[in-house]
Write a protein that holds these residues in place. Structure first.
Motif, PDB file in Angstrom:
ATOM      1  N   ALA A  42     -53.083  38.172  19.366  1.00 43.00           N
ATOM      2  CA  ALA A  42     -53.913  39.448  18.797  1.00 43.00           C
ATOM      3  C   ALA A  42     -55.091  38.872  19.162  1.00 43.00           C
ATOM      4  O   ALA A  42     -55.797  37.816  19.216  1.00 43.00           O
ATOM      5  N   ARG A  43     -55.830  40.052  19.716  1.00 43.55           N
ATOM      6  CA  ARG A  43     -57.539  40.070  20.135  1.00 43.55           C
ATOM      7  C   ARG A  43     -58.294  39.715  18.799  1.00 43.55           C
ATOM      8  O   ARG A  43     -57.935  39.951  17.595  1.00 43.55           O
ATOM      9  N   ILE A  44     -59.357  39.043  19.087  1.00 45.65           N
ATOM     10  CA  ILE A  44     -60.436  38.684  18.163  1.00 45.65           C
ATOM     11  C   ILE A  44     -61.712  39.667  18.146  1.00 45.65           C
ATOM     12  O   ILE A  44     -61.875  40.072  19.251  1.00 45.65           O
ATOM     13  N   GLN A  46     -65.041  42.262  16.800  1.00 41.55           N
ATOM     14  CA  GLN A  46     -65.655  43.355  16.505  1.00 41.55           C
ATOM     15  C   GLN A  46     -65.134  44.456  17.450  1.00 41.55           C
ATOM     16  O   GLN A  46     -64.429  45.433  17.245  1.00 41.55           O
ATOM     17  N   ARG A  47     -65.435  44.233  18.663  1.00 40.13           N
ATOM     18  CA  ARG A  47     -65.274  45.538  19.658  1.00 40.13           C
ATOM     19  C   ARG A  47     -65.512  46.692  19.341  1.00 40.13           C
ATOM     20  O   ARG A  47     -66.555  46.982  18.997  1.00 40.13           O
ATOM     21  N   GLN A 115     -62.331  45.571  15.292  1.00 35.96           N
ATOM     22  CA  GLN A 115     -61.054  45.878  15.706  1.00 35.96           C
ATOM     23  C   GLN A 115     -59.689  44.958  15.448  1.00 35.96           C
ATOM     24  O   GLN A 115     -59.008  45.277  15.352  1.00 35.96           O
ATOM     25  N   ASP A 116     -60.180  43.546  15.312  1.00 35.22           N
ATOM     26  CA  ASP A 116     -59.027  42.566  15.091  1.00 35.22           C
ATOM     27  C   ASP A 116     -58.707  43.143  13.489  1.00 35.22           C
ATOM     28  O   ASP A 116     -57.259  42.948  13.283  1.00 35.22           O
ATOM     29  N   ARG A 117     -59.420  43.300  12.564  1.00 38.28           N
ATOM     30  CA  ARG A 117     -58.746  43.877  11.235  1.00 38.28           C
ATOM     31  C   ARG A 117     -58.172  44.956  11.457  1.00 38.28           C
ATOM     32  O   ARG A 117     -57.212  45.276  10.758  1.00 38.28           O
ATOM     33  N   GLU A 119     -56.573  46.363  13.645  1.00 37.89           N
ATOM     34  CA  GLU A 119     -55.272  46.157  14.591  1.00 37.89           C
ATOM     35  C   GLU A 119     -54.137  45.272  13.625  1.00 37.89           C
ATOM     36  O   GLU A 119     -53.065  45.814  13.419  1.00 37.89           O
ATOM     37  N   THR A 120     -54.827  44.518  12.496  1.00 34.52           N
ATOM     38  CA  THR A 120     -53.984  43.779  11.591  1.00 34.52           C
ATOM     39  C   THR A 120     -53.360  44.761  10.680  1.00 34.52           C
ATOM     40  O   THR A 120     -52.367  44.604  10.155  1.00 34.52           O
ATOM     41  N   TRP A 281     -67.012  35.251  19.747  1.00 34.37           N
ATOM     42  CA  TRP A 281     -66.373  36.197  20.686  1.00 34.37           C
ATOM     43  C   TRP A 281     -67.440  36.754  21.583  1.00 34.37           C
ATOM     44  O   TRP A 281     -68.609  36.886  21.059  1.00 34.37           O
TER      45      TRP A 281
END
Length: 641
Positions: A42-44, A46-47, A115-117, A119-120, A281
């Protein structure tokens, strides 16, 4: 169609926010989904961290809003520091003015969540619905047939073994990003512009000794700008580096260079205790402003960054992809489950394409306003390219058809009256003025860039029996976008406040009454419309008039029995203080007293229409007088068997 009752019906390629939201919408509707992602993990980072109010409404409808709100933070105030000292705040301001929630709009402020959170949270919810992201699974190719899509998928096992398979699906959706394979295999155009002046280096960095109460900025975009925004994770800041004097390429390839640059361009903050420890990142961003000319062909569709990319200004990107997914999800579920004809999916392009065109117009104007101070010459004003992405090379770099990205050229003057001439200085200034007016208008009436005004009033699958619908043409296009059937005020900037079919359905709290559910006794409830709406159902709102009995709605209730009962719910609302209609009419699930009049105010439509249909995506599908209009709407949605 797939014959195996356990086989996935839909293949989603790409497990970013767009793919995840689409998978969640489909699973909520009982559609079997396979979700693949070519990355190993999975990506890490903020994005796309800014969550717009409309996206938050969607997340609540899908059942993940509370988790997102509990983990997210609101945008802090900005501190702009003096230079070269860099330690004294010369200005403190709000990036976006705080908006007090209203009964119709309970979420009116942007939240930030990495975005990582995000998506989680969605992945975890999907797992509860028996849908898991397959990492290291990549689409190689597909073939379309009248009744299916055959997809070749390459997977990599944990021990490194490669495996290739061919599987059949009812539909295939590309949510695999701007460089994804689905759009290219489908042969869709991706026209627009690549801007080579407004570069940014962005990422996340661990910083100690810096207050997390403020969003910190040093310098300006005309030379060098350093921005450090606190995140939901203590000591983690999202950084942005921009400016004409910045060597973006060098910074983008060295974490150590980024740390040195931050120290060098924040004055004496290091001497005052700021300790930049680690870059977690890093990305080099160059604005691409592009879109497809259609969202799908046959049984294959694209959404999110696979269908459109944009400037970073305005915070529309991730949020627009979420709305793409939610618009497509309920329609695809009806078709995949045999309740609607495949032609319903045509409305995905019809509704979303004008929204995307409008979004690109707005963000381009704001981008030009934000970076105008760094433009040093007439020549640099035209450092843009109108090119079409063709393919990626082995290293993942995009190859383009057209001028080299190393030697940008001006856009040639256009004769098309719908496209502004970027070589005209007067037009350049007009764009700045328009951007300024837009920001002022949004401050007075938050709804445009917050996406609460996004609408589909022109849609062929909406029905409105009020007087002729109002719409206002949007500004002339700023970039060379593909033609759309009609240009619309798809962000609702020129509307007069009257609710119409195609608009976002407002909320209304303070509803009290009873609920009938199958096999259960009546329940006394206190609720709000956002709790009545459901991403798996159409909700028919009956606004009873004074003196009416509930029996007068028997023809409406009877007409709705022609459609799948599990996909339509009915709620009758009556004014507070008016004698309650006797709730004995079978088929009405909710009888609700509008205690404070919020529902009546929000749904104050014209022409005597008192039957309103809210779609599963929280959009008003129909505003009608009774049975005739109701049947006209639902006959356009459901297949009549």
């Amino acid at each position: 169609m797939t014959d195996d009752p356990q086989a996935p019906q839909v293949l989603i390629v790409g497990a970013g926010p767009t793919g995840l939201v689409l998978a969640l919408a489909l699973r909520r509707n009982g559609v079997r989904v396979r979700l693949i992602e070519k990355d190993l993990a999975a990506r890490i980072g903020q994005r796309g961290a800014g969550i717009m109010p409309r996206s938050l409404e969607i997340f609540h409808l899908l059942g993940v809003g509370d988790q997102i709100e509990s983990q997210g933070i609101y945008s802090p105030r900005v501190r702009l520091y003096d230079m070269p000292e860099g330690t004294h705040a010369i200005q403190t301001f709000d990036m976006q003015p705080w908006n007090e929630p209203t009964p119709a709009c309970p979420y009116l402020n942007i939240q930030h969540l990495g975005q990582d959170r995000l998506e989680t949270i969605i992945r975890s919810t999907l797992a509860q619905l028996h849908c898991h992201v397959e990492q290291s699974a990549e689409l190689i190719d597909f073939e379309q047939y009248p009744d299916r899509v055959s997809a070749r998928i390459k997977t990599k096992t944990p021990d490194g073994q490669l495996h290739e398979e061919t599987s059949n699906f009812d539909y295939l959706i590309g949510a695999d990003g701007a460089r994804g394979v689905v759009r290219k295999l489908l042969g869709l155009s991706f026209l627009g512009e690549t801007r080579v002046v407004e570069h940014l280096v962005v990422g996340d960095v661990t910083v100690e000794g810096l207050t997390e109460e403020y969003w910190h900025m040093w310098g300006d975009a005309s030379t060098t700008l350093v921005s450090l925004r606190p995140t939901e994770t203590p000591t983690t800041f999202n950084f942005m580096i921009g400016g004409l004097d910045v060597d973006h390429d060098s910074l983008a390839h060295s974490n150590e260079a980024v740390i040195r640059f931050i120290y060098a361009h924040t004055g004496k903050m290091r001497e005052h205790g700021m300790n930049v420890k680690e870059v977690t990142w890093l990305s080099h961003y160059r604005p691409n402003i592009r879109m497809v000319d259609t969202f799908g062909k046959g049984r294959v569709f694209v959404a999110g960054d696979s269908a459109h990319v944009h400037s970073p200004t305005g915070g529309q990107g991730m949020n627009t992809g979420v709305q793409d997914a939610f618009n497509l999800g309920w329609k695809l579920a009806l078709v995949a489950n045999g309740h609607a004809k495949p032609s319903l999916l045509d409305s995905f392009t019809e509704e979303r394409l004008p929204v995307i065109a409008d979004m690109l117009d707005q963000t381009t104007v704001i981008l030009k306003k934000a970076f105008n101070g760094r433009i040093r010459s007439e020549e640099e004003k035209h450092w843009v390219e109108v090119v079409e992405v063709e393919q990626e090379d082995a290293e993942g770099e995009v190859k383009v058809a057209g001028p080299s990205t190393k030697e940008p050229r001006p856009i040639a003057a256009k004769e098309d009256s719908d496209t502004e001439d970027l070589e005209d200085e007067d037009d350049w200034e007009d764009d700045e003025e328009r951007a300024g007016r837009q920001w002022k208008e949004d401050e007075k009436r938050p709804g445009s860039l917050l996406q609460l005004g996004v609408n589909y009033r022109w849609s062929s699958v909406t029905v409105d029996e009020q007087e002729q619908q109002l719409s206002k043409p949007i500004s002339k296009r700023l970039i060379d976008l593909p033609p759309t059937p009609t240009r619309h005020d798809s962000y609702g900037r020129g509307f007069d406040g009257c609710l119409k079919a195609g608009d976002r359905a407002p909320d209304a709290p303070a509803l009290r009454g009873i609920r009938h559910t199958r096999g259960e006794a009546q329940k006394s409830i206190n609720t709000r419309l956002f709790q009545v709406f459901d991403p798996t159902k159409h909700t028919v709102l009956l606004f009873t008039r004074p003196g009416e009995t509930i029996a007068s709605y028997a023809p409406v209730v009877e007409a709705l029995k022609a459609y799948p009962a599990e996909l339509v719910r009915i709620a009758a609302l009556y004014r507070s203080g008016v004698p309650s209609p006797i709730p004995t009419l079978e088929g009405i699930e909710y009888f609700l007293e509008d205690m404070s009049g919020f529902a009546r105010d929000a749904y104050d439509v014209r022409g005597g229409c008192n039957v309103i249909v809210v779609r599963p995506d929280g959009v008003v599908g129909a505003v009608v007088n009774g049975v005739t209009g109701l049947k006209r709407y639902f006959d356009g949605i459901f297949s009549r068997k």
